[in-house]
Each structure stands twice: as structure tokens, then as C-alpha cells.
Design an enzyme around this catalytic site. Sequence first.
Site, PDB file in Angstrom:
ATOM      1  N   LYS A 217      30.801 -34.491  28.736  1.00 30.71           N
ATOM      2  CA  LYS A 217      30.717 -34.843  27.317  1.00 30.71           C
ATOM      3  C   LYS A 217      31.746 -34.017  26.573  1.00 30.71           C
ATOM      4  O   LYS A 217      31.547 -32.834  26.295  1.00 30.71           O
ATOM      5  CB  LYS A 217      29.338 -34.590  26.727  1.00 30.71           C
ATOM      6  CG  LYS A 217      29.234 -35.294  25.362  1.00 30.71           C
ATOM      7  CD  LYS A 217      28.317 -34.660  24.379  1.00 30.71           C
ATOM      8  CE  LYS A 217      28.884 -33.494  23.648  1.00 30.71           C
ATOM      9  NZ  LYS A 217      30.001 -33.774  22.718  1.00 30.71           N
TER      10      LYS A 217
ATOM     11  N   CYS B 273      39.518 -19.134  22.099  1.00 33.99           N
ATOM     12  CA  CYS B 273      38.337 -18.286  22.328  1.00 33.99           C
ATOM     13  C   CYS B 273      38.737 -16.832  22.535  1.00 33.99           C
ATOM     14  O   CYS B 273      38.039 -15.927  22.112  1.00 33.99           O
ATOM     15  CB  CYS B 273      37.533 -18.804  23.507  1.00 33.99           C
ATOM     16  SG  CYS B 273      38.493 -18.953  25.004  1.00 33.99           S
TER      17      CYS B 273
ATOM     18  N   GLY C  72      31.971 -23.499  24.555  1.00 32.91           N
ATOM     19  CA  GLY C  72      31.789 -23.765  23.130  1.00 32.91           C
ATOM     20  C   GLY C  72      31.260 -22.528  22.438  1.00 32.91           C
ATOM     21  O   GLY C  72      31.415 -21.407  22.937  1.00 32.91           O
ATOM     22  N   SER C  73      30.607 -22.729  21.320  1.00 33.45           N
ATOM     23  CA  SER C  73      30.184 -21.582  20.509  1.00 33.45           C
ATOM     24  C   SER C  73      28.963 -20.881  21.119  1.00 33.45           C
ATOM     25  O   SER C  73      28.177 -21.498  21.847  1.00 33.45           O
ATOM     26  CB  SER C  73      29.832 -22.062  19.106  1.00 33.45           C
ATOM     27  OG  SER C  73      28.733 -22.946  19.185  1.00 33.45           O
TER      28      SER C  73
ATOM     29  N   GLU D  11      30.597 -20.487  28.755  1.00 36.18           N
ATOM     30  CA  GLU D  11      31.844 -19.860  28.283  1.00 36.18           C
ATOM     31  C   GLU D  11      31.773 -19.986  26.767  1.00 36.18           C
ATOM     32  O   GLU D  11      31.978 -21.075  26.222  1.00 36.18           O
ATOM     33  CB  GLU D  11      33.077 -20.618  28.804  1.00 36.18           C
ATOM     34  CG  GLU D  11      33.206 -20.663  30.309  1.00 36.18           C
ATOM     35  CD  GLU D  11      33.671 -19.353  30.909  1.00 36.18           C
ATOM     36  OE1 GLU D  11      34.186 -18.495  30.167  1.00 36.18           O
ATOM     37  OE2 GLU D  11      33.511 -19.181  32.124  1.00 36.18           O
TER      38      GLU D  11
ATOM     39  N   GLU E 231      33.053 -14.677  14.493  1.00 41.89           N
ATOM     40  CA  GLU E 231      34.177 -15.483  14.971  1.00 41.89           C
ATOM     41  C   GLU E 231      34.549 -16.513  13.897  1.00 41.89           C
ATOM     42  O   GLU E 231      33.691 -17.254  13.417  1.00 41.89           O
ATOM     43  CB  GLU E 231      33.790 -16.217  16.260  1.00 41.89           C
ATOM     44  CG  GLU E 231      34.958 -17.001  16.840  1.00 41.89           C
ATOM     45  CD  GLU E 231      34.590 -17.779  18.104  1.00 41.89           C
ATOM     46  OE1 GLU E 231      33.513 -18.377  18.154  1.00 41.89           O
ATOM     47  OE2 GLU E 231      35.425 -17.790  19.029  1.00 41.89           O
TER      48      GLU E 231
ATOM     49  N   ARG F 161      26.410 -19.986  19.471  1.00 43.20           N
ATOM     50  CA  ARG F 161      25.214 -20.575  18.854  1.00 43.20           C
ATOM     51  C   ARG F 161      24.673 -21.712  19.725  1.00 43.20           C
ATOM     52  O   ARG F 161      23.495 -21.745  20.077  1.00 43.20           O
ATOM     53  CB  ARG F 161      25.560 -21.093  17.447  1.00 43.20           C
ATOM     54  CG  ARG F 161      24.392 -21.615  16.659  1.00 43.20           C
ATOM     55  CD  ARG F 161      24.856 -22.215  15.323  1.00 43.20           C
ATOM     56  NE  ARG F 161      25.682 -23.404  15.471  1.00 43.20           N
ATOM     57  CZ  ARG F 161      25.205 -24.644  15.634  1.00 43.20           C
ATOM     58  NH1 ARG F 161      23.904 -24.845  15.632  1.00 43.20           N
ATOM     59  NH2 ARG F 161      26.012 -25.664  15.768  1.00 43.20           N
TER      60      ARG F 161
HETATM   61  P1  NAD Z   1      30.528 -26.059  19.649  1.00 47.51           P
HETATM   62  O1  NAD Z   1      29.565 -25.130  20.279  1.00 47.51           O
HETATM   63  O2  NAD Z   1      30.280 -26.521  18.272  1.00 47.51           O
HETATM   64  O3  NAD Z   1      30.621 -27.410  20.534  1.00 47.51           O
HETATM   65  C1  NAD Z   1      30.944 -27.362  21.896  1.00 47.51           C
HETATM   66  C2  NAD Z   1      30.368 -28.590  22.561  1.00 47.51           C
HETATM   67  O4  NAD Z   1      28.945 -28.538  22.480  1.00 47.51           O
HETATM   68  C3  NAD Z   1      30.787 -29.910  21.909  1.00 47.51           C
HETATM   69  O5  NAD Z   1      31.011 -30.873  22.915  1.00 47.51           O
HETATM   70  C4  NAD Z   1      29.568 -30.256  21.076  1.00 47.51           C
HETATM   71  O6  NAD Z   1      29.424 -31.631  20.832  1.00 47.51           O
HETATM   72  C5  NAD Z   1      28.439 -29.748  21.955  1.00 47.51           C
HETATM   73  N1  NAD Z   1      27.178 -29.483  21.258  1.00 47.51           N
HETATM   74  C6  NAD Z   1      27.009 -29.110  19.958  1.00 47.51           C
HETATM   75  N2  NAD Z   1      25.677 -29.009  19.692  1.00 47.51           N
HETATM   76  C7  NAD Z   1      25.023 -29.306  20.842  1.00 47.51           C
HETATM   77  C8  NAD Z   1      23.638 -29.382  21.196  1.00 47.51           C
HETATM   78  N3  NAD Z   1      22.668 -29.142  20.311  1.00 47.51           N
HETATM   79  N4  NAD Z   1      23.328 -29.710  22.466  1.00 47.51           N
HETATM   80  C9  NAD Z   1      24.295 -29.963  23.378  1.00 47.51           C
HETATM   81  N5  NAD Z   1      25.611 -29.940  23.096  1.00 47.51           N
HETATM   82  C10 NAD Z   1      25.966 -29.606  21.842  1.00 47.51           C
HETATM   83  O7  NAD Z   1      31.947 -25.408  19.828  1.00 47.51           O
HETATM   84  P2  NAD Z   1      33.352 -25.977  19.333  1.00 47.51           P
HETATM   85  O8  NAD Z   1      33.416 -25.851  17.854  1.00 47.51           O
HETATM   86  O9  NAD Z   1      33.597 -27.316  19.943  1.00 47.51           O
HETATM   87  O10 NAD Z   1      34.378 -24.964  20.045  1.00 47.51           O
HETATM   88  C11 NAD Z   1      34.687 -23.729  19.525  1.00 47.51           C
HETATM   89  C12 NAD Z   1      33.929 -22.645  20.250  1.00 47.51           C
HETATM   90  O11 NAD Z   1      34.220 -22.692  21.644  1.00 47.51           O
HETATM   91  C13 NAD Z   1      34.353 -21.255  19.804  1.00 47.51           C
HETATM   92  O12 NAD Z   1      33.205 -20.463  19.625  1.00 47.51           O
HETATM   93  C14 NAD Z   1      35.188 -20.744  20.976  1.00 47.51           C
HETATM   94  O13 NAD Z   1      35.253 -19.353  21.090  1.00 47.51           O
HETATM   95  C15 NAD Z   1      34.500 -21.386  22.120  1.00 47.51           C
HETATM   96  N6  NAD Z   1      35.356 -21.436  23.318  1.00 47.51           N
HETATM   97  C16 NAD Z   1      35.081 -20.590  24.355  1.00 47.51           C
HETATM   98  C17 NAD Z   1      35.889 -20.577  25.499  1.00 47.51           C
HETATM   99  C18 NAD Z   1      35.609 -19.656  26.657  1.00 47.51           C
HETATM  100  O14 NAD Z   1      36.162 -19.867  27.731  1.00 47.51           O
HETATM  101  N7  NAD Z   1      34.776 -18.639  26.493  1.00 47.51           N
HETATM  102  C19 NAD Z   1      36.977 -21.451  25.565  1.00 47.51           C
HETATM  103  C20 NAD Z   1      37.225 -22.311  24.488  1.00 47.51           C
HETATM  104  C21 NAD Z   1      36.392 -22.299  23.372  1.00 47.51           C
END
Ligand code: NAD
Length: 495
Positions: free
Chosen positions: A189, A300, A242-243, A265, A399, A245
Site C-alpha cells: 500500500k 527521514c 512512515g511516521s 522504519e 520532526e 505516530r
Molecule cells: P505517515 O505515517 O503519515 O504514512 C505512511 C504510510 O502509512 C502511508 O502509506 C499512509 O497511508 C499509511 N497510514 C497512515 N495512517 C495509517 C493507519 N491508521 N493505518 C495504516 N496505515 C496508515 O508518514 P508519511 O507522511 O507518508 O511519511 C513521512 C514519515 O515517514 C516521516 O516521519 C519520516 O521520517 C518517515 N520515514 C522514515 C524512514 C525510515 O527509514 N526510518 C524513511 C522514510 C520516511
Amino acid sequence: MKTLQEWKTLSESLTLRGEAYINGCFQPSLSGETFPCVNPSTEQLLINVASCDQGDVDLAVANAREVFRSGIWSEMAPKARKRVLLRLADLLEKHQDEFALLDTLDMGKSISEMVNIDVPDTIDCFRWTAESVDKVYGEIAPTGHDTLALISREPVGVVAAITPWNYPLMMATWKLAPALAAGNSVILKPSEKSPLSALRLAELATEAGLPDGVLNVLPGFGHTAGKALALHRDVNVLAFTGSSRVAGMLMEYAGQSNMKRVWLEAGGKSPSLIFDDCEDIKKAAATAAAAIFSNQGEVCIACSRVYVQKSIKERFLAELIEAASQYQPADPLDPETRMGPVVDAVQLATVERYISSALEEGGLCVLGGLPKHVPGQGYFVQPTIIDQAHNGMTFVKEEIFGPVLAVCEFETEEEAIALANDSVYGLGASVWTANLSRAHRVSRKLEAGMVWVNTWGEGDSTVPFGGVKASGNGRDKSLHSLEKYTELKTVWIRL
Ligand code: NAD
């Protein structure tokens, strides 16, 4: 490298696909719902994309499970799986311009970053991981003479990968390459903000010979498609980038459902430590600028906190401002552009809010400042540096995920380490010193998954990528990534 005009012409001839990819073919979402996919540098619609939800997730998981049980991929000899993934890498190389364009149009990253970083890294990740799968052996345990204990690694089953928008193709690949190489079925996804390259990748995987149903791509929102995957009782592994949170929510979903394995991650607030014995202040400053302004700060591992030793602070800051000034935001299709727009209006508002809070809490803006958004002309933000920052300020703690850099100062090594570690995150850190002992000493003490000495952000497929604390668990890339997608099995035989 192509010219701006050549990239524009090529982008006009691109065929975009917005349907879900299930069982080897494109199809609309079962509900028929779509969401708009918008180019952040023009604010114009690129395509309406299928908005998948529970129904599509149930269908894709059932499909993925059936194909896993059939053994067509999961029981294929590793060297045969390797050949398919190597063909996929070759096809990616053949279509590299198309992939560079897809992410640039979708999320605003500069085309030069796509051409020089994301696409080559993606190809390399598929090749390196594919090459590794027929070189990983099982074990025989040192048991007694009358027993034989075999320890092998088996694919886990159905993997759900949920990925972000900042490196759409690359982040998806860091999950897909090891998960597929190990023999799993995968449902990806992608972020609702950048689904296009993942959909095209799935189509190419079929062309490369990946059996239908082994890789499915479900575009959709986190609270619908993402949550349905995370709560699904027939998904064995959740691989997330992703985040922090959302990462925490996924752990809860796993607990509420089938205790699926959750690999995370997550976010970061990485520090750069600039010691007064660093060899080249100009280079340290240029790297510190790249570490926060490349990809608009939507990285990130962005080093969004700089701690500089008091004795070199003024010299370093002057060099930093000069280096940062070269990141003027512009059309990401222009090969000269180093910084494109941020991904959307929500991200723009977030960046704006944090800059305001930095100023209200006593920060001194020495470059950039609040964005001046002209509706319809893209979500551009100037590279912004806030001096006189300290760890008590909101924008230093949280962040931002935008081109905003906090500059703080320190006097001693102990103080620098304490300030750097004073964060809920622990993803990366960059240390600048010519003193070998200090480099090792500080690297050991830093609470981070990755430390770069006299550089930032470097790495390749041979090294693990990931963080500690609220930045996550598990690692992408390297042989360690295979551990996430395989299960240990013991077979104890009495002779
Ligand atoms: P996000 O957490 O908002 O979304 C990431 C993914 O999770 C998206 O596909 C989103 O649709 C999905 N998602 C959101 N809510 C969800 C839920 N309730 N249940 C299941 N899936 C859900 O993050 P973003 O804004 O897309 O990306 C930015 C974040 O990603 C930043 O915090 C960044 O640091 C992090 N990031 C981390 C790495 C790493 O390797 N550590 C790499 C790239 C980005």
C-alpha cells in the site's frame, strides 16, 4: 542528463495508471471510489487513483495467500526467483527515465535526485538482494551424536508493506526486494500522496515473470486500506515506513488482531555534531545544508538539528548560509534544481506552523522564513535556518519533515553527546571531527541506528538502514533485511 524541455516533453507522453494491481492485472477499486493525485509543483491533477478499502484488501490477501500456498513462488528454487528479480532490475533500468518522472511529478522531488539517487538505488537493491538469496545457508545445530537438528529459514507467508511518499519507489523497493526474494506474497500500500511508481513497478514485475498474485498494489488511504491490512488476520508481517505516530498505531492493530510481526522504519530528528577539530569547516557546512535541504527536508535521516562547537560557530554559520542559499526551490523537472516543492498543502501548513513556533520561542531566522504560497503555483518553501535554537524549543524536538534547520551550540564533547541524545528519536547522526578517538568515542555513545563520520547519508545495499527508540525497529537493506521476511524453523531428528 536530459534538459528541462526534454523532461517536459517526455512527461507529456507518459501513460499513467491509477487502478489497483491485483492478481496480475489492473482493476478499479471494488467501491469504484477514487482520489485525486496532484502534482505539487503545479497543483494540477495528474490522475484519479483507485481508493481501495476493506473489500479490496480482503480480495488481495485471499489471492496472495492462495498463491503462497500454491508454492509457485514460495517453493521456487532461490536461483529461479533470483532470475525473475534480476529481470525486473533490468526492466527498471530500461524504463529509468519513466520512473524518475513518475516520482518527480507525483511528489515534487527534483529529477536530478531521481536520476542520481532513487532510481539507481532501486535497481541496485533489487539486484543485490536477488543475488544474495541463493547464497544464504541454513544451519545444523551442534546437538548430540544420535540426533540431527536442522535450522532453516522459510518465507513467512503474506507480507503487507505500507510505505511513505518521500522516496516512493525506493522505500517500496527496500521492502519488496527482500520480501519477494525470500518467497513471500506481498501486498503493497503506497502512500496516497505518491502511488504512481508502485503501480508501474507491479506491472513490470509481471513482465519480468513474477507469477500473478505474488505482488499486489493497493492504492488508498491509511485509515481505510492501510488499517484494513494492519488489522487483517491473514497477514503475517507488516513492514512499515512512515511516521512514528502511525508506527505506534500499527503495533496496536497487530495486538488487536493476530499478533502479526511489525517492522517499523519511522521518523527522525537526527543531529549533526560539528567539533572545532573538524578538518574542513566549509565541507561540513555544505554537507549540513545537503542533509536538511535535499529532497526539501522530506528525508527521514535529515539532520534537522545542528550542534556546533562555540569556538567555530560564527565561521560555520556563515559557510552554512552560503551553502544553503544554493537550494532555491524551483521546477523539479529542471535538472539544475536542487529543491522542489513540498508534497502538498498539508505539508506546507506544517512547515509554516513550525517556523512560526520557532520565531515565537526566540529563534533567529538567518535564512528563508515563512513560505509565501501563491495558489496554483506549487508548494514551495525557501531553505530556512533558525539560529539561537535550543532543545527546549518545539521545532527542535519534533520532526518537521521540511527544509527547516535548527542551529544550536555546545562547548564540550559530553554536552554535545547529551544534547544529541536528548530526543525521542534515534535514526541517524553525523559527526564532524578529525580526531579518530573522538570519532569512535562519540559514535559509540550516540543513540542512533546509523552514524556518519565526516559525511552524511552515505550507504549502499551492503549496510543495514534503520533506527532505535521512536525511530523504529528492524532494518532495511543488507542481508539483515531477509531476517524480517523469513521465519526460523527447527527440525529435530532422532537417528
Ligand atoms: P505517515 O505515517 O503519515 O504514512 C505512511 C504510510 O502509512 C502511508 O502509506 C499512509 O497511508 C499509511 N497510514 C497512515 N495512517 C495509517 C493507519 N491508521 N493505518 C495504516 N496505515 C496508515 O508518514 P508519511 O507522511 O507518508 O511519511 C513521512 C514519515 O515517514 C516521516 O516521519 C519520516 O521520517 C518517515 N520515514 C522514515 C524512514 C525510515 O527509514 N526510518 C524513511 C522514510 C520516511
